[in-house]
Design an enzyme around this catalytic site. Structure first.
Site: not given
Ligand code: GRF
Length: 189
Positions: A12-13, A87, A103
């Site tokens: 989560g940086t 997804l 990405h």
């Protein structure tokens, strides 16, 4: 004010960086309305420390349905910030707001199934590339194949390892992700 829902699976940086850019006013007219994790991860703790609403939706039979139901109705933009679940078609049938992803390569190179985390950097080095980078792109049903919003490259040095490359790429992610978010926010009505 645009509401951003952030989906993650890892450290989560990027979440932290985006949240700090919003607090500093570098990203304006935006609010993170919810952070959703698909597994127990450090990103959830970061969300909590940042005072953000967060939930864990574990993967399983009803994952897509649960995820769709969890995304707040007032959400204007979904951001995948190191989100590892794919997804599927049913998700895209239900959700029609923009979704963007970051990405760690210069897409379309080194994207697609199996290309995540250090697998990407290892493949880049194995292929003897002289540069790599990061890409922010729209998310579509085809993995890592949506239109590119922003890209930035980094040079690969002689003694580069997957770890040093990951670090370089992360640094540029902290530049281009907020830039791309600003662009999209200005674009959304
Ligand atoms: C980033 O390298 C991003 O490109 C990829 O997942 C990683 C997330 O890093 N999609 P972090 O959890 O934000 O540190």
């Amino acid at each position: 004010m645009k509401n951003i829902c952030i989906l993650l699976s890892g450290s989560g940086t990027n979440l932290q960086n985006i949240a700090e850019c919003i607090s500093r006013g570098e990203i304006q007219n935006a609010k993170i309305n919810l952070v959703i994790a698909d597994r127990d991860c450090y990103g959830l703790l970061r969300a909590e420390n940042l005072g953000l609403n967060s939930i864990l939706i574990k993967r399983g039979k009803t994952f897509t349905e649960d995820l769709v139901n969890a995304i707040p109705e007032n959400t204007d933009l979904i951001i995948l910030a190191g989100f590892l679940s794919i997804l599927n078609e049913s998700f895209f049938k239900e959700i029609s707001i923009p979704i963007i992803n970051i990405h760690p390569s210069l897409l379309p190179k080194f994207g697609g199934k199996g290309m995540w985390g250090n697998h990407v950097h290892e493949a880049v080095l194995k292929n003897k590339e002289t540069e790599s980078g990061a890409s922010v792109h729209f998310v579509t049903e085809e993995i890592d194949a949506g239109n590119i919003i922003l890209q930035k490259s980094v040079q690969i040095s002689e003694n580069e390892t997957a770890e040093t490359l990951a670090e370089k790429v992360h640094k540029i992610e902290y530049e281009i992700f907020p830039e791309a978010i600003k662009k999209i926010i200005n674009f959304i009505d």
